[in-house]
Design an enzyme around this catalytic site. Structure first.
Site, mmCIF file in Angstrom:
data_model
loop_
_atom_site.group_PDB
_atom_site.id
_atom_site.type_symbol
_atom_site.label_atom_id
_atom_site.label_comp_id
_atom_site.label_asym_id
_atom_site.label_seq_id
_atom_site.Cartn_x
_atom_site.Cartn_y
_atom_site.Cartn_z
ATOM 1 N N LYS A 124 0.866 -1.189 0.000
ATOM 2 C CA LYS A 124 0.000 0.000 0.000
ATOM 3 C C LYS A 124 0.895 1.229 0.000
ATOM 4 C CE LYS A 124 -4.397 1.059 0.154
ATOM 5 N NZ LYS A 124 -5.540 0.226 -0.319
ATOM 6 N N ASP A 164 -6.988 4.276 -4.605
ATOM 7 C CA ASP A 164 -7.637 4.130 -3.292
ATOM 8 C C ASP A 164 -8.253 5.506 -3.008
ATOM 9 O OD1 ASP A 164 -7.807 2.077 -0.929
ATOM 10 O OD2 ASP A 164 -7.329 3.961 0.062
HETATM 11 P P1 NDP Z 1 -12.741 7.710 -2.778
HETATM 12 O O1 NDP Z 1 -11.702 8.731 -2.597
HETATM 13 O O2 NDP Z 1 -13.380 7.554 -4.110
HETATM 14 O O3 NDP Z 1 -13.892 7.903 -1.701
HETATM 15 C C1 NDP Z 1 -13.615 7.864 -0.323
HETATM 16 C C2 NDP Z 1 -14.847 8.226 0.447
HETATM 17 O O4 NDP Z 1 -14.594 8.226 1.855
HETATM 18 C C3 NDP Z 1 -15.303 9.589 0.114
HETATM 19 O O5 NDP Z 1 -16.680 9.664 0.224
HETATM 20 C C4 NDP Z 1 -14.554 10.370 1.196
HETATM 21 O O6 NDP Z 1 -15.049 11.628 1.413
HETATM 22 C C5 NDP Z 1 -14.762 9.535 2.384
HETATM 23 N N1 NDP Z 1 -13.754 9.828 3.388
HETATM 24 C C6 NDP Z 1 -12.421 9.887 3.255
HETATM 25 N N2 NDP Z 1 -11.836 10.192 4.414
HETATM 26 C C7 NDP Z 1 -12.830 10.353 5.283
HETATM 27 C C8 NDP Z 1 -12.850 10.684 6.653
HETATM 28 N N3 NDP Z 1 -11.722 10.927 7.348
HETATM 29 N N4 NDP Z 1 -14.060 10.755 7.250
HETATM 30 C C9 NDP Z 1 -15.193 10.494 6.566
HETATM 31 N N5 NDP Z 1 -15.227 10.173 5.276
HETATM 32 C C10 NDP Z 1 -14.063 10.117 4.641
HETATM 33 O O7 NDP Z 1 -12.124 6.328 -2.296
HETATM 34 P P2 NDP Z 1 -12.631 4.852 -2.522
HETATM 35 O O8 NDP Z 1 -14.086 4.815 -2.746
HETATM 36 O O9 NDP Z 1 -11.722 4.239 -3.501
HETATM 37 O O10 NDP Z 1 -12.287 4.206 -1.114
HETATM 38 C C11 NDP Z 1 -13.248 4.032 -0.073
HETATM 39 C C12 NDP Z 1 -12.829 2.884 0.826
HETATM 40 O O11 NDP Z 1 -12.780 1.673 0.057
HETATM 41 C C13 NDP Z 1 -11.450 3.007 1.469
HETATM 42 O O12 NDP Z 1 -11.473 2.374 2.724
HETATM 43 C C14 NDP Z 1 -10.563 2.188 0.523
HETATM 44 O O13 NDP Z 1 -9.402 1.728 1.159
HETATM 45 C C15 NDP Z 1 -11.517 1.053 0.191
HETATM 46 N N6 NDP Z 1 -11.220 0.291 -1.007
HETATM 47 C C16 NDP Z 1 -11.039 0.896 -2.222
HETATM 48 C C17 NDP Z 1 -10.800 0.120 -3.341
HETATM 49 C C18 NDP Z 1 -10.674 0.711 -4.698
HETATM 50 O O14 NDP Z 1 -10.440 -0.051 -5.640
HETATM 51 N N7 NDP Z 1 -10.836 2.005 -4.876
HETATM 52 C C19 NDP Z 1 -10.665 -1.329 -3.249
HETATM 53 C C20 NDP Z 1 -10.927 -1.866 -1.940
HETATM 54 C C21 NDP Z 1 -11.169 -1.061 -0.876
HETATM 55 P P3 NDP Z 1 -13.997 12.834 1.348
HETATM 56 O O15 NDP Z 1 -13.030 12.564 0.218
HETATM 57 O O16 NDP Z 1 -14.945 13.902 1.092
HETATM 58 O O17 NDP Z 1 -13.281 12.882 2.651
HETATM 59 O O1 2IT Z 2 -7.784 -1.647 -0.922
HETATM 60 C C1 2IT Z 2 -7.709 -2.133 -2.064
HETATM 61 O O2 2IT Z 2 -7.839 -3.332 -2.279
HETATM 62 C C2 2IT Z 2 -7.486 -1.209 -3.182
HETATM 63 N N1 2IT Z 2 -7.425 -0.010 -2.965
HETATM 64 C C3 2IT Z 2 -7.295 -1.732 -4.566
HETATM 65 C C4 2IT Z 2 -5.874 -2.207 -4.775
HETATM 66 C C5 2IT Z 2 -5.524 -2.591 -6.185
HETATM 67 O O3 2IT Z 2 -4.340 -2.858 -6.396
HETATM 68 O O4 2IT Z 2 -6.386 -2.622 -7.071
#
Ligand code: NDP
Ligand code: 2IT
Length: 445
Positions: A124, A164
């Site tokens: 990561k 992410d």
């Molecule tokens: P995005 O940046 O697209 O969205 C993140 C979301 O979380 C936004 O709504 C953001 O709002 C909110 N957020 C971030 N920080 C905070 C905080 N401190 N308090 C409250 N809300 C918060 O990211 P993703 O959708 O990609 O990621 C969301 C989650 O999913 C994370 O935990 C990530 O690790 C996980 N994930 C992502 C994957 C991927 O492929 N993208 C794969 C697997 C897991 P704001 O930006 O307004 O703070």
């Molecule tokens: O938390 C996760 O699994 C991700 N943000 C996606 C990682 C990836 O390599 O696609």
């Protein structure tokens, strides 16, 4: 295995990294039995080896903002474990990013990637850079500066970053462009690339789609399905968006999204043009969900609150770690929640998790339920290696099958004597065995 001693030593070695300790403790508690039953793990000292990252790379990022001021941020890449494949994991750009936070995410990624059955190790990375309110040009300059250092440590067979929080298609484009310029190669070094230059169809949707497929598999074990269910979702980013699309497609009604400012309740359901609007909201870079209610006035905004007070059948936490605490979990259980499936990484606190397990609801931990994102990253790498593109239908069918297989693995290793499936245990044990065995096969290196 002496869990208490291992945790005490870990705490001493990693002060001020509570999320990392939390993630390790959860895994060790659930794999304790399998380690005790298999002396080969103890003999190879696997536990001590698996909780120490291979390396943590830290670097300075200097970039110029639109006003001509020079800004400094910190960049980090945690290369945790590459026993079953090259390091693989996303990059997070958010002011809350710390070394401990990325170690927790890198550690989780080892087991998640193992569960996908694809050859990917755990990593990561990210930066404390805050994308909020930044112009497109600032984002580009930052991404280029980040890559000017990180490029030395990654490669298509070494370490393959992805998105992410705060890192989506645009940021990957800028980082990939810089990598290509510095190295002089157009390779599959990133996943989540644009469709026209090596990206895979369905990768943007994959984490959310996989999350809902996993929830559907859990529901099936009780003769239920997503159809007709009321669903609450937190966050309004990439994972929330994909989860909302798939839940709606499967006949559920999604009634909430949330942001750092509070949550939106839309009793009519977030579907159709409202889902498209989410992309606009996200792209505005303002970090607030309230404007949804200006666009769709039937919806209500609850300032400073989390969506877990809303009555629902299925809850999908998709925002950030530790966003759902014991009080929220109790609210959900009291309101009759049937299933909680984590789109985010570690969104439920240990106390919340305990409440769900005790109430014997269907509870899918992130490393199983959100593995569809990285699994589809693996499918993107396969397409890059073959120099072929699969259709959206082909990719989605493979993703769906992977989620079914992950669910089956959780049932295999997580079924209690009374028939209740503890998906936390199931996912940790299934993920661990493959990595630990690979480490033993490869010797002490
Ligand atoms: P995005 O940046 O697209 O969205 C993140 C979301 O979380 C936004 O709504 C953001 O709002 C909110 N957020 C971030 N920080 C905070 C905080 N401190 N308090 C409250 N809300 C918060 O990211 P993703 O959708 O990609 O990621 C969301 C989650 O999913 C994370 O935990 C990530 O690790 C996980 N994930 C992502 C994957 C991927 O492929 N993208 C794969 C697997 C897991 P704001 O930006 O307004 O703070
Ligand atoms: O938390 C996760 O699994 C991700 N943000 C996606 C990682 C990836 O390599 O696609």
């Amino acid at each position: 295995m002496n869990l208490e001693k291992i945790m005490a030593d870990l705490e001493k070695k990693n002060p001020g990294q509570p999320e990392f300790l939390q993630a390790v403790k959860e895994v060790l508690e659930t794999i304790e039995d399998i380690v005790n039953e298999n002396p080969r793990y103890e003999a190879a000292n696997i536990i001590e080896r698996i909780i120490e990252p291979d390396r943590v790379i830290k670097f300075k990022i200097q970039w110029m903002d639109d006003k001509g001021n020079v800004q400094v941020n910190r960049g980090i890449r945690v290369q945790f474990n590459n026993a079953i494949g090259p390091y693989k994991g996303g990059c997070r750009f958010h002011p809350s990013v710390t070394e401990g936070g990325l170690k927790f995410l890198g550690f989780e990624q080892i087991f998640k990637n193992s569960l996908t059955t694809l050859p990917m190790g755990g990593a990561k990375g990210g930066s404390d850079f805050d994308p909020k309110g930044k112009s497109n040009a600032e984002i580009m300059r930052f991404c280029q500066a980040f890559m000017a250092e990180l490029y030395k440590y990654i490669g298509p067979d070494t370490d393959i970053p992805a998105g992410d929080i705060g890192v989506g298609g645009r940021e990957i484009g800028y980082m990939f462009g810089m990598y290509k310029k510095l190295v002089g190669e157009h390779t599959g070094v990133f996943t989540g690339k644009g469709r026209g230059w090596g990206g895979s169809l369905i990768r943007p949707e994959a984490t959310g789609f996989g999350n809902v497929y996993f929830a559907e598999e859990m529901l099936k074990t009780r003769g239920e399905s997503m159809k007709g269910k009321i669903v609450t979702v937190s966050g309004f980013g990439n994972v929330s968006w994909g989860s909302i699309i798939k839940a709606t497609q499967l006949g559920a009604r999604v009634v909430t999204i949330s942001g750092p400012d509070g949550y939106v309740y839309d009793p009519d359901g977030i579907s159709g043009e409202k889902i498209d609007y989410l992309l606009e909201l996200r792209a505005s870079n303002q970090d607030i969900v309230k404007p949804y209610t200006y666009e769709f006035p039937n919806a209500q905004f609850f300032e400073g609150k989390r969506p877990w007070e809303v009555k629902c059948d299925v809850a999908l936490p998709c925002a950030i770690q530790n966003e759902l605490n014991a009080e929220d979990a109790q609210n959900l259980v009291n309101n009759g929640v049937m299933c909680v499936s984590e789109g985010a990484n570690m969104p439920c606190t240990p106390e919340a998790m305990e409440i769900f397990l005790k109430a014997k609801i269907l509870y899918g931990p992130g490393k199983a339920s959100n593995a569809g994102g990285v699994a589809t990253s693996g499918l993107e790498q396969t397409q890059n290696a073959m120099k072929l593109n699969w259709t959206a239908e082909e990719v989605e069918a493979k993703l769906h099958q992977i989620m079914i297989n992950i669910h089956d693995a959780c049932v295999k290793y997580g079924k209690d004597e009374d028939g209740y499936v503890n998906y936390v245990k199931g996912s940790n044990v299934a993920g661990f065995i493959k990595v630990a065995d690979a480490m033993i096969d490869q010797g002490v290196i």
